[in-house]
Write an enzyme that holds these catalytic residues in place. Structure first.
Site, PDB file in Angstrom:
ATOM      1  N   GLY A  70       0.652  -1.357   0.155  1.00  0.00           N
ATOM      2  CA  GLY A  70       0.185   0.040  -0.047  1.00  0.00           C
ATOM      3  C   GLY A  70       0.761   1.313  -0.057  1.00  0.00           C
ATOM      4  N   ASP A 123      -7.744  -1.136   1.376  1.00  0.00           N
ATOM      5  CA  ASP A 123      -8.349   0.479   1.683  1.00  0.00           C
ATOM      6  C   ASP A 123      -8.614   1.001   0.338  1.00  0.00           C
ATOM      7  OD1 ASP A 123      -7.542  -0.267   4.065  1.00  0.00           O
ATOM      8  OD2 ASP A 123      -6.059   1.321   4.547  1.00  0.00           O
ATOM      9  N   ARG A 146     -28.062  -7.438   8.900  1.00  0.00           N
ATOM     10  CA  ARG A 146     -29.351  -6.807   8.552  1.00  0.00           C
ATOM     11  C   ARG A 146     -30.454  -7.803   9.121  1.00  0.00           C
ATOM     12  NH1 ARG A 146     -30.830  -2.081   6.466  1.00  0.00           N
ATOM     13  NH2 ARG A 146     -29.279  -2.073   4.732  1.00  0.00           N
ATOM     14  N   MET A 152     -12.940  -1.148   7.983  1.00  0.00           N
ATOM     15  CA  MET A 152     -11.484  -0.742   7.849  1.00  0.00           C
ATOM     16  C   MET A 152     -11.264   0.197   6.728  1.00  0.00           C
ATOM     17  SD  MET A 152      -9.019  -3.870   8.461  1.00  0.00           S
ATOM     18  CE  MET A 152      -8.421  -4.135  10.275  1.00  0.00           C
ATOM     19  N   ARG A 207      -8.225   2.886   7.338  1.00  0.00           N
ATOM     20  CA  ARG A 207      -7.452   4.001   8.101  1.00  0.00           C
ATOM     21  C   ARG A 207      -7.908   5.059   7.750  1.00  0.00           C
ATOM     22  NH1 ARG A 207      -1.827   3.242   6.071  1.00  0.00           N
ATOM     23  NH2 ARG A 207      -1.695   1.251   7.481  1.00  0.00           N
ATOM     24  N   GLY A 255     -26.528  -2.017   0.938  1.00  0.00           N
ATOM     25  CA  GLY A 255     -27.834  -0.874   0.733  1.00  0.00           C
ATOM     26  C   GLY A 255     -27.956  -0.510   2.081  1.00  0.00           C
ATOM     27  N   LYS A 302     -39.377   1.687   8.123  1.00  0.00           N
ATOM     28  CA  LYS A 302     -38.047   0.974   7.784  1.00  0.00           C
ATOM     29  C   LYS A 302     -37.788   0.139   9.288  1.00  0.00           C
ATOM     30  CE  LYS A 302     -35.016   3.306   4.871  1.00  0.00           C
ATOM     31  NZ  LYS A 302     -34.471   2.102   4.128  1.00  0.00           N
ATOM     32  N   ARG A 358     -26.639  -0.649  18.061  1.00  0.00           N
ATOM     33  CA  ARG A 358     -25.886  -1.550  18.234  1.00  0.00           C
ATOM     34  C   ARG A 358     -24.590  -1.314  17.362  1.00  0.00           C
ATOM     35  NH1 ARG A 358     -28.668  -2.714  21.922  1.00  0.00           N
ATOM     36  NH2 ARG A 358     -29.362  -4.721  22.521  1.00  0.00           N
ATOM     37  N   GLN A 418     -12.051  -8.580   7.304  1.00  0.00           N
ATOM     38  CA  GLN A 418     -11.894  -7.785   6.156  1.00  0.00           C
ATOM     39  C   GLN A 418     -10.683  -8.155   5.278  1.00  0.00           C
ATOM     40  OE1 GLN A 418     -14.055  -3.752   6.764  1.00  0.00           O
ATOM     41  NE2 GLN A 418     -13.215  -4.577   8.601  1.00  0.00           N
TER      42      GLN A 418
END
Ligand code: F6P
Length: 320
Positions: free
Chosen positions: A103, A128, A155, A170, A172, A186, A214, A244, A252
């Site tokens: 990176g 990233d 979900r 994630m 940074r 979504g 919703k 939460r 990831q």
């Protein structure tokens, strides 16, 4: 005798690094080079930790996450002593140059080595996706799919319990991954370091969402935006709703690379060796508008990738 080229994976591991190592090794060997795998990132140059990679030693790694060469963050690359030692090892080993997979930290280290006369080609790899000069970095698509799959699961709970979830992603200092995760999963909102959130407005919108029927509302929260826990508490207070937090964390970074990641890594590896062979050094391989290209590392370091605000508007328009 075959000219030697070193290969390093450095910084945070990213799925697809192995596919890139395989491609560099096999393309390099077919061009007549001997490929030396430096282990544990730049640290391998400081500790003399390396070995020759062969056609067979890179077998069976295209589908594995992490990096078989190992990696590390190496603060010594920012010091004169560290750099001098790295150059000394490169010369003693008789390396023609280096292919560096990593990176932004790896770009900077590669550039510093270039300034000391080392021939370098960089391959962008980071979940990233924050590197100028490429629309996509190795590992990004895999991390994106991992995070989307995780949010799909979250979900279910959010809907069953009529809850709001703040999901930390994630990245940074950047929200590129968060934006695409938000679009693909979504999510109702995203919070990214590039755009200061208006928390009162956000809370109001969440409440309005509930009024529109919703059941669940999910906020993808980029790690560089501060504390997701504090943010969630604040949202809870402002809305009076149940909130939460779920931090997706290192799931990831790992895992089997997606087909897209493997293809990109293979193309980048091939291109890196072609550039090296053509003596076009201190360049970063990239993907722009579907084409494999390269940018000077100096330019890639100086410029910032732009955040797609249009896509952010789309996310909001679609999450009504
Ligand atoms: O650059 C990839 C990344 O996973 C970032 O998203 C994160 O901020 C950082 O690395 C964490 O690095 P480390 O695992 O070295 O603490």
């Amino acid at each position: 005798m075959a000219k030697k080229v070193g290969i390093i994976t450095s910084g945070g591991d990213a799925p697809g690094m192995n596919a890139a190592v395989r491609a560099v090794t096999r393309c390099g060997i077919s061009l007549g080079y001997q490929i030396i795998g430096i282990r544990r990132g730049f640290k391998g140059l400081l500790d003399d930790d390396f070995s020759t990679l062969t056609l067979r030693s890179v077998s069976g790694i295209i589908n594995s996450g992490g990096t078989a060469l190992h990696t590390g963050r190496c603060p010594e690359t920012k010091t004169k002593t560290g750099m001098n030692k790295a150059v000394k090892t490169i010369n003693e080993l008789g390396l023609e140059g280096l292919i560096i997979i990593g990176g932004d930290g790896s770009l900077a280290a590669g550039n510093a080595l270039s300034k000391r006369g080392v021939k370098v080609i960089n391959i962008p790899a980071s979940i990233d996706n924050d590197i100028y000069g490429t629309d996509e970095t190795i590992g990004y698509d895999t991390a994106l799919n991992t995070a989307v799959e995780a949010i799909d699961k979250i979900r279910d709970t959010a809907t069953s319990h009529d809850r709001i979830f703040v999901v930390e992603i994630m990245g940074r200092e950047h929200g590129f991954l968060t934006l695409d995760v938000g679009l693909a999963a979504g999510c109702e909102f995203i919070v990214v370091p590039e755009i200061k959130p208006d928390i009162n407005k956000l809370a109001l919108e969440l409440t309005k969402g509930k009024e529109r029927g919703k059941t669940s509302e999910i906020i993808a929260f980029a790690e560089g935006s501060g504390s997701s826990v504090d943010f969630a508490k604040h949202i809870g207070k402002l809305t009076g709703l149940e909130v939460r937090v779920s931090n997706l964390g290192y799931i990831q970074r790992g895992g089997r690379p997606t087909a897209r990641t493997r293809i990109l890594a293979s193309k980048f590896g091939y291109e890196a060796m072609q550039l090296f062979h053509k003596k076009q050094f201190n360049r970063l391989v990239g993907l722009i508008d579907g084409k494999i290209v390269s940018t000077s590392v100096e330019r890639a370091i100086k410029r910032e990738k732009t955040f797609d605000e249009k896509a952010l508007k789309l996310l909001r328009n679609l999450s009504v």
